[in-house]
Write an enzyme that holds these catalytic residues in place. Structure first.
Site, PDB file in Angstrom:
ATOM      1  N   LYS A  77       0.823  -1.214   0.000  1.00  0.00           N
ATOM      2  CA  LYS A  77       0.000   0.000   0.000  1.00  0.00           C
ATOM      3  C   LYS A  77       0.855   1.260   0.000  1.00  0.00           C
ATOM      4  CE  LYS A  77      -2.550   0.242   3.600  1.00  0.00           C
ATOM      5  NZ  LYS A  77      -1.519   0.910   4.407  1.00  0.00           N
ATOM      6  N   THR A  79       3.911   1.492  -0.995  1.00  0.00           N
ATOM      7  CA  THR A  79       4.614   1.509  -2.278  1.00  0.00           C
ATOM      8  C   THR A  79       3.732   2.102  -3.366  1.00  0.00           C
ATOM      9  OG1 THR A  79       5.883  -0.448  -1.622  1.00  0.00           O
ATOM     10  CG2 THR A  79       5.807   0.063  -3.980  1.00  0.00           C
ATOM     11  N   ARG A 100       2.463   8.476   6.812  1.00  0.00           N
ATOM     12  CA  ARG A 100       2.812   8.376   8.232  1.00  0.00           C
ATOM     13  C   ARG A 100       4.306   8.151   8.412  1.00  0.00           C
ATOM     14  NH1 ARG A 100      -0.461   3.436  10.161  1.00  0.00           N
ATOM     15  NH2 ARG A 100       0.013   2.805   8.027  1.00  0.00           N
ATOM     16  N   LYS A 111       7.387  -6.198  10.687  1.00  0.00           N
ATOM     17  CA  LYS A 111       6.601  -5.599   9.617  1.00  0.00           C
ATOM     18  C   LYS A 111       7.463  -4.838   8.613  1.00  0.00           C
ATOM     19  CE  LYS A 111       2.670  -2.512   8.820  1.00  0.00           C
ATOM     20  NZ  LYS A 111       3.349  -1.502   8.003  1.00  0.00           N
ATOM     21  N   ALA A 279      -2.885   1.612  13.019  1.00  0.00           N
ATOM     22  CA  ALA A 279      -4.249   1.542  12.513  1.00  0.00           C
ATOM     23  C   ALA A 279      -5.071   0.441  13.171  1.00  0.00           C
ATOM     24  CB  ALA A 279      -4.244   1.341  11.006  1.00  0.00           C
ATOM     25  N   PHE A 307      -3.331  -0.355   7.076  1.00  0.00           N
ATOM     26  CA  PHE A 307      -3.933  -1.674   6.906  1.00  0.00           C
ATOM     27  C   PHE A 307      -5.087  -1.637   5.903  1.00  0.00           C
ATOM     28  CE2 PHE A 307      -2.168  -2.298  11.358  1.00  0.00           C
ATOM     29  CZ  PHE A 307      -1.065  -2.989  10.917  1.00  0.00           C
ATOM     30  N   PHE A 387       3.283  -8.477  -8.700  1.00  0.00           N
ATOM     31  CA  PHE A 387       4.494  -9.105  -8.168  1.00  0.00           C
ATOM     32  C   PHE A 387       5.156  -9.916  -9.282  1.00  0.00           C
ATOM     33  CE2 PHE A 387       2.915  -7.698  -4.288  1.00  0.00           C
ATOM     34  CZ  PHE A 387       3.706  -8.073  -3.216  1.00  0.00           C
ATOM     35  N   TRP A 415       6.626  -0.760  -7.969  1.00  0.00           N
ATOM     36  CA  TRP A 415       7.789  -1.315  -7.254  1.00  0.00           C
ATOM     37  C   TRP A 415       8.958  -1.500  -8.227  1.00  0.00           C
ATOM     38  CZ3 TRP A 415      10.621  -5.851  -7.702  1.00  0.00           C
ATOM     39  CH2 TRP A 415      11.476  -6.137  -6.622  1.00  0.00           C
TER      40      TRP A 415
END
Length: 562
Positions: A77, A79, A100, A111, A279, A307, A387, A415
């Site tokens: 998210k 990214t 954030r 994480k 979150a 999230f 991906f 990405w």
């Protein structure tokens, strides 16, 4: 963050990128060097005077990025948020990103950071993921100064008649440290304080973090700090920071932390990285001050909620947007084939194998989040974050599903390709914003009862059957009503992995009951936290923390930071 094989790590890509002086980045959005408070060559805070000067500017359009329920497979998210900002810039739009700040807890834990990944990152990545401009340290200090002042008040005669069994303010540290969840303080005799049970929250779960992120300016920050409840007296009446008379001191400690931080992406798109409430515990959005400033400085602002849409987006809309008077133009839901396959029952070890049946089954999770955003009356676009293990058939299957559902979607490859990989998404968004109606509405009114507001979120956002309140929570509902706290927004503390409060229930569970074990009043922030399941305000470290891979070479260069 996406799966990597022999490609460069995020930190290698970041360190090989060439940054421009932050004064040049500021100039691109109409700010001068005098408007900045420099933290070296590539980081700066925007001054109070500059924030006041841009208040009369016309506001740009705000785009919210959220996702499906996260899985260990990754959704990317942050990214996509960064890449989308770069993509808007590539197609000639004046854009900014508002994100954030990362917490050292997950950075050193499991994480990872919160600066994006691959060629879609904000820089300087290692600074932002470590101490940055010291905002989280200032919040930690303010939190613990309040705890020390509270205990000192009791030690020095307890004029407010605080019941030390009913102190609700905890200390904080910005690390995952399970050993500090419950502690005993004040041992060692009369000179060492009054013995009592205490505990630590992670800094990003502190109400001070939420207050800083929801405050509109320094004065509002002080007023919100004064309203925070720290304890109850011997008559079971709330004791606030204002009662202690220390809101001025706390505001002084936070006077620099409240100013938004200006940085840049790999492609030199300006970004404000400021504030970082969790979150699944707090409201999970960057600061109101940063989002508003970005909207006054750019035509398009790309921001995110932590999230999945059941947490970050719901709280962005019900808490942040309501409080700040913000209206998003559209919402992007990030989804990956890998994560959808996990929601369809595939184990992490088998994710690289093509599995159309599991992918199709997992789409139910995406479908619920689309329905939720539409229930707010907002246009929605699905970003399929590609991906390297995705097969052509999987990608086409998801695209065709979105088409059948009547939901605009775009394959996103930020990405790997940076902003160029997000151009299709940016153009799709522009088309949606231009053509679709925005009928933004909230799902509950703050005047509804706390019970009604919680039930509305559970049924309309999570798709649950009902809510069950513990005996303690039921008593708190009555107490809060008497204290006049029922007229506040609700902040659900819930597992991020499932629409339910059970992290093992993936996909789109139905007929489930959400159990609220207790409520926590965050009066300064302006919401009531409903604690569900086993969500804790102090996480622990995994068996093999990310910190084991981190190091620094003889030149001071960070190593192993993702």
């Amino acid at each position: 963050m996406q799966m990597k094989t022999s490609v460069k790590s995020d930190i290698e890509i970041a360190q090989e990128s060439t940054m421009r002086p932050i004064v040049d980045i500021a100039e691109s959005i109409g700010l001068k060097e005098d408007d900045l408070e420099l933290y070296g060559k590539y980081k700066a805070k925007i001054s109070y005077e500059a924030l006041r000067n841009i208040e009369t500017n016309e506001s740009g359009k705000i785009i919210l990025v959220t996702s499906i329920n996260p899985t260990p497979a990754g959704e990317g998210k942050s990214t996509v948020t960064v890449g989308l900002g770069d993509a808007f810039k590539r197609i000639g739009k004046k854009a900014m990103i508002a994100m954030r700040e990362p917490s050292l807890g997950p950075t050193m834990g499991i994480k990872g950071g919160a600066t994006g990944g691959g060629y879609s990152q904000v820089l300087p990545m290692e600074d932002i993921n470590l101490h940055f401009t010291g905002d989280l340290h200032a919040i930690t200090t303010a939190n613990n100064a309040l705890a020390a002042l509270l205990d000192n008040h009791i030690q020095q005669g307890n004029e407010l008649k605080i019941d030390q069994r009913r102190i609700v303010w905890k200390r904080a540290v910005d690390l995952n440290d399970r050993a500090l969840r419950k502690v005993i303080i004040g041992l060692g005799g009369p000179l060492q304080g009054v013995p009592r049970e205490d505990g630590f929250d992670i800094t990003v779960a502190s109400e001070i973090m939420a207050v800083l992120c929801l405050a509109s300016d320094l004065q509002d920050l002080k007023l919100r700090l004064a309203r925070m409840v720290v304890a109850y007296n011997d008559k079971k009446e709330p004791v606030t920071v204002g009662d202690l008379g220390v809101e001025g001191a706390l505001t002084l400690l936070l006077r620099d932390a409240v100013k938004p931080n200006l940085v840049q992406t790999i492609e030199h798109t300006p970004a404000l990285v400021h504030g970082g409430p969790f979150a699944n515990i707090a409201h999970g959005c960057n600061s109101v001050i940063a989002t508003r400033a970005a909207a006054k400085l750019a035509d398009f602002v790309i921001t995110e909620g932590g999230f999945g849409a059941d947490l970050g987006a719901e709280k962005f809309l019900h808490i942040k947007a309501r409080s700040a008077g913000i209206k998003p133009e559209a919402v992007v839901i990030v989804a990956t084939n890998r994560a959808l396959k996990m929601h369809g029952g595939v184990t992490r070890e088998d994710l690289a194998k093509e599995n159309i049946a599991a992918l199709t089954l997992g789409m139910a999770n995406l479908q619920k989040h689309i329905e939720t955003i539409k229930s707010f009356g907002l246009p929605v676009v699905v970003a399929i974050n590609k991906f390297i293990t995705d097969t052509e058939l999987e990608v086409q299957t998801l695209l065709e599903w979105c088409k059948r559902e009547g939901v605009p979607a775009a394959l996103t490859e930020v990405w790997e390709k940076g902003g160029a990989g997000g151009v299709e998404l940016a153009e799709t968004l522009l088309s949606v914003i231009e053509k679709e109606q925005n009928n933004f509405k909230l799902l509950y009114d703050v005047s509804d009862s706390i019970e009604t507001k919680v039930r509305t979120i559970v049924q309309k956002v999570y798709g649950g059957k009902d809510v069950e309140f513990s005996t303690k929570a039921k008593k708190q509902l009555l107490d809060f009503e008497k204290l006049g706290w029922s007229n506040l927004a609700i902040c659900m503390a819930k597992s991020q992995y499932s629409l339910s409060d059970d992290p093992t229930k993936l996909g789109r569970p139905t007929d489930f009951i959400v159990n609220v074990r207790e409520f926590k009043p965050s009066i300064g922030a302006g919401f009531i936290v409903a604690l569900t399941g086993e969500v804790m305000t102090m996480p622990g470290l995994p068996k093999k923390p990310a910190a084991l891979n981190m190091d620094v070479d003889e030149t001071g260069k960070a190593l192993g930071l993702f």
